[in-house]
Every structure is written in structure tokens, then in C-alpha cells.
Design a protein around this motif. Structure first.
Motif, PDB file in Angstrom:
ATOM      1  N   UNK A  20       6.970   1.352   8.023  1.00  0.00           N
ATOM      2  CA  UNK A  20       7.462   0.699   6.747  1.00  0.00           C
ATOM      3  C   UNK A  20       6.758   1.388   5.435  1.00  0.00           C
ATOM      4  N   UNK A  21       7.012   1.097   4.322  1.00  0.00           N
ATOM      5  CA  UNK A  21       6.389   1.912   3.233  1.00  0.00           C
ATOM      6  C   UNK A  21       5.555   1.031   2.725  1.00  0.00           C
ATOM      7  N   UNK A  22       4.019   1.343   2.591  1.00  0.00           N
ATOM      8  CA  UNK A  22       2.946   0.426   1.830  1.00  0.00           C
ATOM      9  C   UNK A  22       2.171   1.232   0.961  1.00  0.00           C
ATOM     10  N   UNK A  23       1.894   0.663  -0.217  1.00  0.00           N
ATOM     11  CA  UNK A  23       1.237   1.354  -1.169  1.00  0.00           C
ATOM     12  C   UNK A  23      -0.052   0.671  -1.368  1.00  0.00           C
ATOM     13  N   UNK A  24      -1.164   1.703  -1.055  1.00  0.00           N
ATOM     14  CA  UNK A  24      -2.583   1.090  -1.115  1.00  0.00           C
ATOM     15  C   UNK A  24      -3.217   1.544  -2.132  1.00  0.00           C
ATOM     16  N   UNK A  25      -3.771   0.535  -2.820  1.00  0.00           N
ATOM     17  CA  UNK A  25      -4.193   0.842  -4.307  1.00  0.00           C
ATOM     18  C   UNK A  25      -5.654   0.845  -4.273  1.00  0.00           C
ATOM     19  N   UNK A  26      -6.514   1.698  -4.206  1.00  0.00           N
ATOM     20  CA  UNK A  26      -7.945   1.855  -3.782  1.00  0.00           C
ATOM     21  C   UNK A  26      -8.727   2.127  -4.976  1.00  0.00           C
ATOM     22  N   UNK A  39      -8.704   2.847 -10.195  1.00  0.00           N
ATOM     23  CA  UNK A  39      -7.622   2.535  -9.334  1.00  0.00           C
ATOM     24  C   UNK A  39      -6.819   3.885  -8.770  1.00  0.00           C
ATOM     25  N   UNK A  40      -6.512   4.038  -7.715  1.00  0.00           N
ATOM     26  CA  UNK A  40      -5.666   5.280  -7.075  1.00  0.00           C
ATOM     27  C   UNK A  40      -4.533   4.679  -6.323  1.00  0.00           C
ATOM     28  N   UNK A  41      -3.296   4.825  -6.280  1.00  0.00           N
ATOM     29  CA  UNK A  41      -2.341   4.485  -5.576  1.00  0.00           C
ATOM     30  C   UNK A  41      -2.064   5.708  -4.226  1.00  0.00           C
ATOM     31  N   UNK A  42      -1.822   4.980  -3.166  1.00  0.00           N
ATOM     32  CA  UNK A  42      -1.265   5.744  -1.983  1.00  0.00           C
ATOM     33  C   UNK A  42      -0.160   5.296  -1.332  1.00  0.00           C
ATOM     34  N   UNK A  43       0.982   6.028  -1.450  1.00  0.00           N
ATOM     35  CA  UNK A  43       2.157   5.265  -0.643  1.00  0.00           C
ATOM     36  C   UNK A  43       2.214   6.105   0.696  1.00  0.00           C
ATOM     37  N   UNK A  44       2.280   5.179   1.801  1.00  0.00           N
ATOM     38  CA  UNK A  44       2.578   5.793   2.826  1.00  0.00           C
ATOM     39  C   UNK A  44       3.369   5.206   4.035  1.00  0.00           C
ATOM     40  N   UNK A  45       3.613   5.684   4.907  1.00  0.00           N
ATOM     41  CA  UNK A  45       4.583   5.100   5.788  1.00  0.00           C
ATOM     42  C   UNK A  45       3.451   4.932   7.203  1.00  0.00           C
ATOM     43  N   UNK A  46       3.796   3.550   7.561  1.00  0.00           N
ATOM     44  CA  UNK A  46       2.888   3.240   8.869  1.00  0.00           C
ATOM     45  C   UNK A  46       3.382   1.995   9.680  1.00  0.00           C
ATOM     46  N   UNK A 104       9.898  -6.314   3.165  1.00  0.00           N
ATOM     47  CA  UNK A 104      11.263  -6.610   2.793  1.00  0.00           C
ATOM     48  C   UNK A 104      11.774  -5.227   2.824  1.00  0.00           C
ATOM     49  N   UNK A 105      13.085  -5.173   3.775  1.00  0.00           N
ATOM     50  CA  UNK A 105      13.810  -3.925   3.669  1.00  0.00           C
ATOM     51  C   UNK A 105      12.756  -2.774   3.818  1.00  0.00           C
ATOM     52  N   UNK A 106      11.626  -2.839   4.752  1.00  0.00           N
ATOM     53  CA  UNK A 106      11.041  -1.834   5.148  1.00  0.00           C
ATOM     54  C   UNK A 106       9.769  -1.313   4.005  1.00  0.00           C
ATOM     55  N   UNK A 107       9.837  -2.111   3.162  1.00  0.00           N
ATOM     56  CA  UNK A 107       8.834  -1.821   2.020  1.00  0.00           C
ATOM     57  C   UNK A 107       7.925  -3.001   1.692  1.00  0.00           C
ATOM     58  N   UNK A 108       6.621  -2.844   1.600  1.00  0.00           N
ATOM     59  CA  UNK A 108       5.531  -4.040   1.143  1.00  0.00           C
ATOM     60  C   UNK A 108       6.188  -4.219  -0.324  1.00  0.00           C
ATOM     61  N   UNK A 109       6.126  -5.625  -0.616  1.00  0.00           N
ATOM     62  CA  UNK A 109       6.416  -6.077  -1.768  1.00  0.00           C
ATOM     63  C   UNK A 109       5.420  -5.879  -3.076  1.00  0.00           C
ATOM     64  N   UNK A 110       4.329  -5.853  -2.284  1.00  0.00           N
ATOM     65  CA  UNK A 110       3.182  -5.721  -3.169  1.00  0.00           C
ATOM     66  C   UNK A 110       2.032  -4.787  -2.557  1.00  0.00           C
ATOM     67  N   UNK A 111       1.433  -3.906  -3.467  1.00  0.00           N
ATOM     68  CA  UNK A 111       0.342  -2.904  -3.086  1.00  0.00           C
ATOM     69  C   UNK A 111      -0.773  -3.694  -2.431  1.00  0.00           C
ATOM     70  N   UNK A 112      -1.396  -3.247  -1.372  1.00  0.00           N
ATOM     71  CA  UNK A 112      -2.664  -3.686  -0.717  1.00  0.00           C
ATOM     72  C   UNK A 112      -3.710  -3.204  -1.735  1.00  0.00           C
ATOM     73  N   UNK A 113      -4.798  -4.037  -2.232  1.00  0.00           N
ATOM     74  CA  UNK A 113      -5.853  -3.932  -2.834  1.00  0.00           C
ATOM     75  C   UNK A 113      -6.991  -3.583  -1.983  1.00  0.00           C
ATOM     76  N   UNK A 114      -7.851  -2.382  -2.280  1.00  0.00           N
ATOM     77  CA  UNK A 114      -8.985  -2.023  -1.418  1.00  0.00           C
ATOM     78  C   UNK A 114      -9.850  -1.710  -2.130  1.00  0.00           C
TER      79      UNK A 114
END
Length: 259
Positions: A20-26, A39-46, A104-114
């Protein structure tokens, strides 16, 4: 804000439909580059069944080698990868992606904040200065204190006596509890929950003879009485220790001098 995209490399014939596609906001911080964090966003497939630690590895190894974080055993024992994930203190190695974001549909609806844990000085990215935390730990004398000659046989202890402090032996010194404490955020001089938990582990050990000394240390203005019983520490503990209960038991021992 640039959003680099990573596609996990699949071997020929390997099915990647589960990714799935997930955006990690670090939250990034590098004192050699800027005095301000950003903050920096990284969009990955995992795979959503992977852990946040796996995602951080993927980002560091395949996208940005400057990303800095601590980790060692990667199995919830060393406690070195404590960080704030979606606003809560967690161990990255025990936090599954599917448990912290909706897919949802293979994509995270919200970014994961780290981001780095609070209350301790950030050195770089997700790495904080742990020296004040470990100093408080050392100050409560987290070791067995006995008097007299060295024993000629093992110091025996009943199962009931061992059970009295069993819960607080589980601490892995990850600092998740201490860095979740509002009192610690506002005053870094407070011993903090982890130090009190480790004092509890020896105060209530029937073989130990240093309980009075530890109680006097925690009776200090920056000691156990600073606790405001918000239960943040208990909620944050990745080992399920009843931290607030342990703190209350130390307070009671200070009043009654019975332990």
C-alpha cells in the motif's frame, strides 16, 4: 514540500498487490543545517503488516541516508527506538502500520506522523540526548544494597516476595513514560516516572537494605511528589507496567515508612 516516492523493488514474479502507499511525515532536525526543525514527507510502498521501524529503514536505505534514528534489537527489548508516532509515545519496532492508519483502495488516508520524544534535547531528527534521563536513573541507585559480610549462599526469596515488585522489573529504559509526562516537559529536573519505577523495583525487594536511602532521594523537591497522576506514563509504557500505581506505592512508603 517535495514528496519523494519509493516503490519497493519486487523480484520477477513476486506479487506486490499487498503493498500500500503510505506517506510518512517525519520531523527533521539537523543543527548543522538549520536551527529550526521542519517536517518532510516520504511516500513509500510497503506491506501494512510491517512495522514503523521497517518503514524508517526503507526510507533511510533507499531514499535519504541522512535520516537519523536509534534502534538496536528491533524486537521491543532494548527500548532504543522510542519515538512519537501519531502524537503518542511508542516503540517503532512494535508499532504495525496497519494499526495506526486507515487504508482505503491501497492508500493510507492520512500521513503517519513521526517525531522525537518530548522533554529531552533533540540532537538530530529522531535522536534525543538521553544523558539527563540516565542520570536520574543512576541517582536512585538501581542496584541491590546489602550490609555485612558477603553471603556464603544465595540470598533466597519467596515467590510472594518476588511478586511484590515483579511488575517494575519489566522496565527497558526506553524513556517513553518519562517523556510523556507533562511535569517532565516543563521541568527537566523532575526524576521522572522511569527513575521512580526503577527505585520501586529495589525499595520493595525483600533482599535489599537501601530502601530508606532511596526514599530520601525521592523525597526531594524534584522527586516523587512532583507527580500529578495524569496516567500518561502508564498509557505510554510499551511493556504494560502500571507506572502510576508504582509511583503511588512509593508515595505511600514515604508516608508510612513501610515497604
Amino acid at each position: 514540500m517535495a514528496t519523494p516516492t519509493l516503490d519497493k523493488v519486487s523480484s520477477p514474479g513476486q506479487d506486490s498487490s499487498h503493498l500500500v502507499t503510505v506517506t510518512f511525515r517525519i520531523r527533521r532536525f539537523n543543527p548543522e543545517v538549520s536551527a529550526e526543525a521542519s517536517w518532510q514527507d516520504f511516500e513509500i510502498r510497503i506491506d501494512p503488516k510491517e512495522r514503523v521501524l521497517d518503514a524508517l529503514h526503507q526510507i533511510k536505505w533507499e531514499n535519504d541516508g541522512t535520516l537519523t534514528f536509534r534502534r538496536s534489537c528491533a524486537h521491543g527489548i532494548c527500548g532504543s527506538d522510542a519515538m512519537r508516532i501519531n502524537g503518542r509515545n511508542r516503540l517503532a519496532c512494535k508499532t504495525l502500520i496497519k494499526d495506526i492508519t486507515e487504508i482505503k483502495d491501497g492508500v493510507a488516508t492520512k500521513p503517519v506522523l513521526v517525531e522525537a520524544i518530548k522533554g529531552l534535547t533533540v540532537l538530530k531528527d529522531l535522536v534525543v540526548d538521553m544523558d539527563p534521563f540516565f542520570q536520574a536513573y543512576r541517582d536512585v541507585m538501581p542496584f541491590l544494597i546489602t550490609k555485612g559480610n558477603e553471603p556464603t549462599r544465595e540470598r533466597l526469596q519467596s515467590a510472594e516476595d518476588r511478586e511484590r515488585f515483579d511488575d517494575t522489573t519489566k522496565c527497558i529504559l526506553c524513556a517513553a513514560c518519562t517523556s510523556s509526562c507533562p511535569v517532565f516537559w516543563n521541568d527537566g529536573q523532575y526524576f521522572g516516572p522511569a527513575a521512580i519505577v526503577n527505585a520501586h523495583r529495589f525499595i520493595f525487594d525483600s533482599r535489599d537494605e537501601g530502601g530508606e536511602q532511596r526514599l530520601e532521594i525521592l523525597n526531594d523537591r524534584d522527586g516523587v511528589w512532583r507527580c500529578r497522576t495524569t496516567f500518561n506514563c502508564t498509557d505510554a509504557c510499551p511493556r504494560g507496567i502500571e507506572v502510576t500505581k508504582a509511583i503511588q506505592e512509593v508515595k505511600k512508603a514515604l508516608i508510612t515508612r513501610r515497604f
